[in-house]
Design an enzyme around this catalytic site. Structure first.
Site, PDB file in Angstrom:
ATOM      1  N   ARG A   6      21.545  -3.080   2.277  1.00 58.87           N
ATOM      2  CA  ARG A   6      22.178  -2.924   0.983  1.00 58.87           C
ATOM      3  C   ARG A   6      23.749  -3.044   1.171  1.00 58.87           C
ATOM      4  O   ARG A   6      24.459  -3.424   0.114  1.00 58.87           O
ATOM      5  CB  ARG A   6      22.001  -1.385   0.851  1.00 58.87           C
ATOM      6  CG  ARG A   6      20.752  -1.321  -0.024  1.00 58.87           C
ATOM      7  CD  ARG A   6      20.302   0.085  -0.004  1.00 58.87           C
ATOM      8  NE  ARG A   6      18.867   0.293  -0.767  1.00 58.87           N
ATOM      9  CZ  ARG A   6      18.036   1.390  -0.241  1.00 58.87           C
ATOM     10  NH1 ARG A   6      18.414   2.216   0.469  1.00 58.87           N
ATOM     11  NH2 ARG A   6      17.014   1.360  -0.861  1.00 58.87           N
ATOM     12  N   ARG A   9      -2.674  -2.965   9.790  1.00 60.02           N
ATOM     13  CA  ARG A   9      -3.648  -1.735   9.643  1.00 60.02           C
ATOM     14  C   ARG A   9      -4.326  -1.617   8.334  1.00 60.02           C
ATOM     15  O   ARG A   9      -5.452  -1.405   8.146  1.00 60.02           O
ATOM     16  CB  ARG A   9      -2.695  -0.551  10.066  1.00 60.02           C
ATOM     17  CG  ARG A   9      -3.288   0.813   9.851  1.00 60.02           C
ATOM     18  CD  ARG A   9      -2.389   1.731  10.566  1.00 60.02           C
ATOM     19  NE  ARG A   9      -1.047   1.594   9.904  1.00 60.02           N
ATOM     20  CZ  ARG A   9      -0.498   2.118   8.846  1.00 60.02           C
ATOM     21  NH1 ARG A   9      -1.485   2.951   8.312  1.00 60.02           N
ATOM     22  NH2 ARG A   9       0.604   2.068   8.492  1.00 60.02           N
ATOM     23  N   SER A  10      -3.595  -2.248   7.384  1.00 60.11           N
ATOM     24  CA  SER A  10      -4.121  -1.963   5.832  1.00 60.11           C
ATOM     25  C   SER A  10      -4.409  -3.417   5.428  1.00 60.11           C
ATOM     26  O   SER A  10      -4.845  -3.582   4.407  1.00 60.11           O
ATOM     27  CB  SER A  10      -2.716  -1.800   5.042  1.00 60.11           C
ATOM     28  OG  SER A  10      -2.232  -0.521   5.140  1.00 60.11           O
ATOM     29  N   CYS A  29      16.890   4.964  -4.073  1.00 60.08           N
ATOM     30  CA  CYS A  29      16.255   5.651  -5.589  1.00 60.08           C
ATOM     31  C   CYS A  29      17.164   6.664  -6.014  1.00 60.08           C
ATOM     32  O   CYS A  29      17.150   6.839  -7.382  1.00 60.08           O
ATOM     33  CB  CYS A  29      15.101   6.129  -5.301  1.00 60.08           C
ATOM     34  SG  CYS A  29      14.733   7.244  -3.825  1.00 60.08           S
ATOM     35  N   HIS A  68      13.737  11.955  -9.702  1.00 64.05           N
ATOM     36  CA  HIS A  68      15.267  12.320  -9.356  1.00 64.05           C
ATOM     37  C   HIS A  68      15.898  12.701 -10.548  1.00 64.05           C
ATOM     38  O   HIS A  68      16.010  12.035 -11.476  1.00 64.05           O
ATOM     39  CB  HIS A  68      15.846  11.246  -8.383  1.00 64.05           C
ATOM     40  CG  HIS A  68      15.323  11.263  -7.271  1.00 64.05           C
ATOM     41  ND1 HIS A  68      14.228  11.670  -6.510  1.00 64.05           N
ATOM     42  CD2 HIS A  68      15.580  10.134  -6.114  1.00 64.05           C
ATOM     43  CE1 HIS A  68      13.863  11.271  -5.368  1.00 64.05           C
ATOM     44  NE2 HIS A  68      14.772  10.256  -5.078  1.00 64.05           N
ATOM     45  N   SER A  91       8.415  12.478  -3.463  1.00 69.00           N
ATOM     46  CA  SER A  91       7.719  11.043  -3.512  1.00 69.00           C
ATOM     47  C   SER A  91       8.887  10.289  -2.791  1.00 69.00           C
ATOM     48  O   SER A  91       8.533   9.083  -2.483  1.00 69.00           O
ATOM     49  CB  SER A  91       7.076  10.592  -4.517  1.00 69.00           C
ATOM     50  OG  SER A  91       8.454  10.386  -5.697  1.00 69.00           O
ATOM     51  N   GLY A  92      10.366  10.472  -3.138  1.00 71.27           N
ATOM     52  CA  GLY A  92      11.497   9.610  -2.480  1.00 71.27           C
ATOM     53  C   GLY A  92      11.030   9.598  -0.905  1.00 71.27           C
ATOM     54  O   GLY A  92      11.585   8.418  -0.187  1.00 71.27           O
ATOM     55  N   ARG A 133      16.790  18.251  -1.861  1.00 70.82           N
ATOM     56  CA  ARG A 133      15.225  18.016  -2.233  1.00 70.82           C
ATOM     57  C   ARG A 133      14.855  19.293  -2.831  1.00 70.82           C
ATOM     58  O   ARG A 133      15.018  20.300  -2.623  1.00 70.82           O
ATOM     59  CB  ARG A 133      14.517  17.946  -0.661  1.00 70.82           C
ATOM     60  CG  ARG A 133      13.061  17.220  -1.040  1.00 70.82           C
ATOM     61  CD  ARG A 133      13.058  15.740  -1.137  1.00 70.82           C
ATOM     62  NE  ARG A 133      13.857  15.178  -0.134  1.00 70.82           N
ATOM     63  CZ  ARG A 133      13.919  13.804  -0.439  1.00 70.82           C
ATOM     64  NH1 ARG A 133      13.325  13.055  -1.269  1.00 70.82           N
ATOM     65  NH2 ARG A 133      14.433  13.183   0.682  1.00 70.82           N
ATOM     66  N   ASN A 193      12.059   7.970  -9.717  1.00 74.19           N
ATOM     67  CA  ASN A 193      12.364   7.596  -8.457  1.00 74.19           C
ATOM     68  C   ASN A 193      11.619   6.292  -7.761  1.00 74.19           C
ATOM     69  O   ASN A 193      11.991   5.538  -7.172  1.00 74.19           O
ATOM     70  CB  ASN A 193      12.722   8.435  -7.606  1.00 74.19           C
ATOM     71  CG  ASN A 193      11.375   9.413  -7.464  1.00 74.19           C
ATOM     72  OD1 ASN A 193      11.233   9.941  -8.068  1.00 74.19           O
ATOM     73  ND2 ASN A 193      10.919   9.262  -6.049  1.00 74.19           N
ATOM     74  N   THR A 204       0.841  -1.144   0.097  1.00 79.67           N
ATOM     75  CA  THR A 204       0.059   0.027   0.060  1.00 79.67           C
ATOM     76  C   THR A 204       1.001   1.305  -0.145  1.00 79.67           C
ATOM     77  O   THR A 204       0.397   2.275  -0.006  1.00 79.67           O
ATOM     78  CB  THR A 204      -0.943   0.027   1.252  1.00 79.67           C
ATOM     79  OG1 THR A 204      -0.065  -0.043   2.407  1.00 79.67           O
ATOM     80  CG2 THR A 204      -1.830  -1.096   1.262  1.00 79.67           C
TER      81      THR A 204
HETATM   82  C1  2RA Z   1      14.541   9.984  -0.785  1.00 85.96           C
HETATM   83  N1  2RA Z   1      16.228   8.250  -1.510  1.00 85.96           N
HETATM   84  O1  2RA Z   1      14.502  10.306  -2.137  1.00 85.96           O
HETATM   85  C2  2RA Z   1      15.434   8.539  -0.411  1.00 85.96           C
HETATM   86  C3  2RA Z   1      14.499   7.585  -0.177  1.00 85.96           C
HETATM   87  N2  2RA Z   1      15.143   6.527   0.303  1.00 85.96           N
HETATM   88  O2  2RA Z   1      14.073  10.350   0.123  1.00 85.96           O
END
Ligand code: 2RA
Length: 349
Positions: free
Chosen positions: A99, A39-40, A129, A254, A159-160, A247, A327, A11
């Protein structure tokens, strides 16, 4: 029969895109089981055109599953991925939990597909991402020219940071739209209020030079991840990598500026030929015609888009590029789906 797939975190922002991608790609799966937090559980989501009820994350939820895709927070993945493996599944994990584990391959199918074959812990990891949004293009150039150094700056979409990131930008935009804000110190900050959601500062009408949490000597966790993961995916453990993560007020995609230095002199024509033919890369680079990739055009697409290819003015061994990648697709859901297909159809690697 065909292998059974589980999607854990169905979700979330990435899970939602993953269900679309599974509905669009050549279908290699038998059952697709959707798993999420209690919850979902009980929600109905559509995948491959079929309404499917979300089941709660329990040990039994993995019974009969061959491959489990995880899109959940680090601590949930750390606890539940080994459970899925114990129940017989191969896990493809998109959290940060595994990772950099030396026993967990970090897989980008266009760059290092062979690494997916050996998985001592039964887990394969999907890069962050930001790494993924550029690494297919950088990997193609490395394969030909031999990378010696990487300097990148990211322009990361909200949306990251998941659904909460998108909600935060949309709410802030609604508070500043149609105003004269952005002309005096702090006016945007006062308009959007103290709660800046998952971001360190207001993101509407702004750029924020921060993503993730604080690491040593002023580096952000996101910057360290891009460095560590680029080295691991490219198989260059000592590659010099400098990263600044920023950001920007973009919903999805991205973008990164890339300065890449190679072993020998390079030419723009040579680089363009590689980028124009590399699987998963689109070269879109004609500034005279105003053609270069931007998030508004790239969103919703699968490839890594490259434009603004130039040779460094002061170093004939280096290139400058502008790279865009969705991303949520290549940066997350698409890459996990591709890794899962490598597991299901190993002959392809
Ligand atoms: C972001 N790369 O864009 C991060 C998410 N893991 O916030």
């Amino acid at each position: 029969g065909r292998p059974a797939l589980a999607v854990v975190g169905a979700t979330g922002a990435v899970g939602t895109v993953l269900l679309q991608i599974l509905s669009q790609r050549a279908d290699v799966w038998g059952e697709i089981r959707l798993i999420a937090s209690p919850r979902s559980a009980g929600r109905k989501l559509t995948v491959r055109g079929e309404e499917t009820e979300v089941v709660a994350l329990t040990e039994e939820a993995f019974d009969g599953i061959d491959v489990a895709l995880f899109d959940v927070p680090d601590e949930v993945a750390a606890r539940w991925a080994p459970v899925a493996v114990a129940r017989g599944a191969v896990v493809v994990d998109n959290s940060g939990a595994f990772r950099m584990d030396p026993e967990v391959p970090l897989v980008v199918p266009e760059v290092n597909p062979h690494t997916a074959r050996i998985r001592p812990r039964g887990i394969l990891a999907n890069p962050n991402c930001t790494t993924l949004s550029m690494i297919v293009a950088v990997g193609a150039l490395h394969a030909e020219f031999g990378l010696r150094e990487l300097v990148v700056s990211s322009c990361q979409a909200v949306s990251g940071a998941g659904h909460a990131g998108v909600r935060t930008l949309r709410e802030q935009l609604s508070l500043v739209a149609g105003t004269e804000l952005g002309t005096g110190p702090g006016d945007v900050r006062r308009a959007v209020g103290d709660d800046t959601g998952p971001f360190a500062d207001p993101v509407a009408l702004n750029v924020v030079p921060w993503a993730g949490s604080l690491r040593e000597d002023g580096w952000s966790s996101e910057e360290m991840e891009v460095r560590d993961e680029s080295r691991k995916v490219l198989g260059l453990p000592r590659l010099p990598v400098a990263v600044t993560c920023v950001r920007v007020p973009v919903i999805t995609v991205h973008s990164l500026t890339v300065h890449a230095r190679f072993e020998h002199e390079v030419t723009v024509d040579g680089a363009r030929e590689i980028l124009a033919t590399a699987p998963g890369v689109v070269l879109y680079d004609n500034p005279a015609a105003g053609e270069f990739p931007t998030p508004a055009d790239v969103v919703g697409t699968d490839p890594t888009w490259v434009g603004r290819v130039r040779r460094a003015l002061d170093d004939p061994t280096a290139l400058e590029l502008f790279v865009c990648g969705d991303n949520l697709r290549k940066g997350a859901a698409l890459n996990t789906a591709q890794i899962a297909e490598l597991v299901a159809l190993p002959a392809r690697s």
